[in-house]
Enzyme design. Structure first.
Site, PDB file in Angstrom:
ATOM      1  N   GLY A 227       0.774  -1.233   0.000  1.00  0.00           N
ATOM      2  CA  GLY A 227       0.000   0.000   0.000  1.00  0.00           C
ATOM      3  C   GLY A 227       0.799   1.273   0.000  1.00  0.00           C
ATOM      4  CD  GLU A 267       1.217  -9.378   1.341  1.00  0.00           C
ATOM      5  OE1 GLU A 267       0.250  -8.740   0.859  1.00  0.00           O
ATOM      6  OE2 GLU A 267       1.099 -10.511   1.807  1.00  0.00           O
ATOM      7  N   PRO A 268       5.055  -4.798  -0.380  1.00  0.00           N
ATOM      8  CG  PRO A 268       7.224  -3.956  -0.370  1.00  0.00           C
ATOM      9  CD  PRO A 268       6.372  -5.036   0.225  1.00  0.00           C
ATOM     10  N   GLY A 269       4.352  -3.298  -3.527  1.00  0.00           N
ATOM     11  CA  GLY A 269       4.447  -3.461  -4.970  1.00  0.00           C
ATOM     12  C   GLY A 269       4.887  -2.129  -5.560  1.00  0.00           C
ATOM     13  NE  ARG A 270       0.662   2.672  -5.759  1.00  0.00           N
ATOM     14  CZ  ARG A 270      -0.328   2.600  -6.666  1.00  0.00           C
ATOM     15  NH1 ARG A 270      -0.184   3.195  -7.814  1.00  0.00           N
ATOM     16  NH2 ARG A 270      -1.451   1.959  -6.399  1.00  0.00           N
ATOM     17  NE  ARG A 310      -1.877   3.182 -11.392  1.00  0.00           N
ATOM     18  CZ  ARG A 310      -1.813   4.353 -10.811  1.00  0.00           C
ATOM     19  NH1 ARG A 310      -1.225   5.367 -11.411  1.00  0.00           N
ATOM     20  NH2 ARG A 310      -2.332   4.538  -9.630  1.00  0.00           N
ATOM     21  CB  CYS A 341     -11.849   2.847 -31.289  1.00  0.00           C
ATOM     22  SG  CYS A 341     -10.789   2.895 -32.720  1.00  0.00           S
ATOM     23  CD  GLU A 342     -13.493   2.151 -24.648  1.00  0.00           C
ATOM     24  OE1 GLU A 342     -13.856   2.885 -23.699  1.00  0.00           O
ATOM     25  OE2 GLU A 342     -13.595   0.923 -24.639  1.00  0.00           O
ATOM     26  CE1 TYR A 370      -0.795  -3.338  -8.800  1.00  0.00           C
ATOM     27  CE2 TYR A 370       0.137  -1.307  -7.934  1.00  0.00           C
ATOM     28  CZ  TYR A 370      -0.263  -2.610  -7.755  1.00  0.00           C
ATOM     29  OH  TYR A 370      -0.113  -3.206  -6.526  1.00  0.00           O
TER      30      TYR A 370
HETATM   31  N1  LLP Z   1      -0.802  -7.177  -1.015  1.00  0.00           N
HETATM   32  C1  LLP Z   1      -2.046  -7.399  -1.459  1.00  0.00           C
HETATM   33  C2  LLP Z   1      -2.830  -8.495  -0.865  1.00  0.00           C
HETATM   34  C3  LLP Z   1      -2.597  -6.609  -2.477  1.00  0.00           C
HETATM   35  O1  LLP Z   1      -3.829  -6.841  -2.900  1.00  0.00           O
HETATM   36  C4  LLP Z   1      -1.812  -5.572  -3.059  1.00  0.00           C
HETATM   37  C5  LLP Z   1      -2.359  -4.719  -4.116  1.00  0.00           C
HETATM   38  C6  LLP Z   1      -0.489  -5.389  -2.581  1.00  0.00           C
HETATM   39  C7  LLP Z   1      -0.035  -6.207  -1.551  1.00  0.00           C
HETATM   40  C8  LLP Z   1       0.445  -4.360  -3.123  1.00  0.00           C
HETATM   41  O2  LLP Z   1      -0.027  -3.068  -3.005  1.00  0.00           O
HETATM   42  P1  LLP Z   1       0.933  -1.819  -3.343  1.00  0.00           P
HETATM   43  O3  LLP Z   1       2.106  -1.883  -2.401  1.00  0.00           O
HETATM   44  O4  LLP Z   1       1.385  -1.965  -4.752  1.00  0.00           O
HETATM   45  O5  LLP Z   1       0.077  -0.638  -3.138  1.00  0.00           O
HETATM   46  N2  LLP Z   1      -4.184  -1.234  -9.822  1.00  0.00           N
HETATM   47  C9  LLP Z   1      -4.123  -0.244  -8.765  1.00  0.00           C
HETATM   48  C10 LLP Z   1      -3.579  -0.822  -7.488  1.00  0.00           C
HETATM   49  C11 LLP Z   1      -4.294  -2.069  -7.008  1.00  0.00           C
HETATM   50  C12 LLP Z   1      -3.583  -2.764  -5.912  1.00  0.00           C
HETATM   51  C13 LLP Z   1      -4.179  -4.096  -5.617  1.00  0.00           C
HETATM   52  N3  LLP Z   1      -3.556  -4.801  -4.548  1.00  0.00           N
HETATM   53  C14 LLP Z   1      -3.349   0.960  -9.257  1.00  0.00           C
HETATM   54  O6  LLP Z   1      -2.914   0.973 -10.397  1.00  0.00           O
HETATM   55  O7  LLP Z   1      -3.200   1.929  -8.518  1.00  0.00           O
END
Ligand code: LLP
Length: 415
Positions: A227, A267-270, A310, A341-342, A370
């Site tokens: 998050g 669990e960082p992604g972004r 996004r 085409c949108e 993402y």
């Molecule tokens: N853990 C779980 C269980 C999750 O569902 C997610 C993201 C993460 C970790 C990683 O979250 P982050 O650190 O990346 O914020 N598509 C959207 C974001 C959706 C995130 C879904 N779950 C966007 O482009 O902003």
């Protein structure tokens, strides 16, 4: 490092213009150095002794990025059977992978737990029961919905009244079902949303999670999800990592002292990959129109919502840099639109830009998370290639899709 020097954008030691020339556009470019720095900065900001980072590969499943993070010691947060399989194939130790699905079928659990041996983080009471029947006497983790969430957009909030997790008034049932099937609940998890820039949000929700955890014994880890947001707009402030680190470390230390030691998982992604990616696109068509005595300029590029959804889906802001005119005065206001085409196929709205011409290269910034992972083949358009830059090295990681990839090879008729 991604930076502007004079009028030019550089990624690592490469001119964006040269990369576009060599690999074609549209093109996803990732900077490995930025990914490594983000990972290490985050790891260092959390003083808790027993920390495990599980990179959330839904943000970007590029195998080179995954391998880079694996080499740094990261684990993996996965949400689908194929994400789990990818992690195993790339050599992530299975005990460092956690599967957190939503609407999970028995077949998926059989594959992930039974065939791959990856632990499942349960999302509902029904799933827990079905899991218990399939794998009695095993270890499992449960996702708790702490009742509040946060995020950059409603669709990215996953705590509170959403489909995610086991609700607070269902906790007793978790224990009943676990008892019935001899399950050992070894982990409790939350993920409250995505794109959070205020670290304080974690304080309250973590308190809730830990108060639930006090009702369990034998826990081995607490997973607080991902998050952590990144600034997208100029002037936006990054999340205060030190504050985040001290909030979670203090809470976990207190818990471990009173209740027995647990590992902390995040669990960082972004945060890891967001600012490490750039989408290079070419201006192909400029349309200028007079509307009610004012001028409107649509700058059409060779990419669109199929490659970066996004802005269309969440109204998200991504900075756009004219890659060879970065220091030119901004004289016009333009909408940057795609080739889909949108009418919603917008990449950026009302941006001040220098005078642009067809053939100019634009860099859409901060698309490492993402971006590609949410892309599609809408309008039967291929996905772009993805390349990885590391200082003076560059490699093609995923090539551009072809007509055959999209349809001929997966269709049961001859085309
Ligand atoms: N853990 C779980 C269980 C999750 O569902 C997610 C993201 C993460 C970790 C990683 O979250 P982050 O650190 O990346 O914020 N598509 C959207 C974001 C959706 C995130 C879904 N779950 C966007 O482009 O902003």
């Amino acid at each position: 490092m991604i930076r502007i020097v004079g009028s030019h954008l550089y990624i690592g030691e490469y001119l964006a213009e040269d990369l576009a020339e060599r690999f074609g556009t549209p093109l996803y470019v990732y900077d490995k150095e930025v990914i490594v720095e983000n990972y290490l900065r985050l790891a260092r900001s959390i003083p808790y002794e027993d920390l495990e980072i599980l990179y959330s590969c839904k943000a970007n499943n590029n195998p080179e990025i995954l391998a880079t993070l694996r080499d740094l010691g990261s684990g993996l947060d996965v949400v689908s059977p194929f994400e789990a399989l990818l992690g195993i194939r790339l050599g992530f130790p299975r005990e460092k992978i956690l599967f957190t699905g939503t609407s999970v079928s028995d077949d998926e659990m059989k594959f992930v737990r039974g065939e791959l041996g990856v632990m499942i983080n349960i999302d509902s009471l029904s799933q827990l029961k079905r899991y218990g029947r399939l794998f009695p006497g095993t270890e499992v983790s449960v996702r708790i919905n702490p009742g509040v969430g946060a995020g950059h957009h409603g669709y990215a909030v996953t705590g509170g009244v959403t489909k995610f997790g086991v609700y607070l008034n269902q906790i007793e049932k978790i224990r009943d079902i676990a008892r019935e099937f001899g399950l050992r609940i070894v982990g409790l998890h939350m993920h409250i949303g995505s794109g959070i820039l205020d670290a304080n949000v974690y304080r309250e929700t973590l308190d809730v999670l830990l108060s639930v955890a006090r009702r369990f014994s034998g826990l081995e880890f607490i997973d607080i999800g991902g998050g952590l947001g990144i600034p997208y707009k100029p002037g936006e402030k990054p999340i205060d990592l030190d504050q985040f680190g001290s909030i979670v470390s203090k809470a976990l230390r207190d818990f471990s002292q009173s209740h027995g030691h647990v590992k902390l998982r995040i669990e960082p992604g972004r945060y890891i990959v967001g600012n490490a990616g750039v989408l290079l696109v070419r201006v192909v068509d400029i349309k200028e129109v007079e509307i009610n005595n004012s001028r409107k300029i649509f700058v059409g590029v060779d990419s669109g919502m199929n490659h970066l959804i996004r802005p269309a889906l969440y109204g998200s802001y991504h900075e756009v840099i004219p890659a060879s005119k970065a220091d030119k005065p901004k004289e016009i206001l333009v909408d940057i639109v795609g080739d889909i085409c949108e009418s919603g196929d917008i990449l950026a709205l009302e941006r001040p830009m220098p005078r642009l011409e067809e053939g100019d290269l634009l860099a859409i910034m901060d698309v490492g998370a993402y971006g590609y992972s949410m892309s599609s083949n809408y309008n039967l358009r291929p996905r772009p290639p993805e390349i990885m830059v590391f200082r003076d090295e560059v490699k093609l990681v995923r090539r551009r899709e072809t007509f055959d990839d999209l349809i001929r090879l997966v269709t049961n008729r001859s085309i």
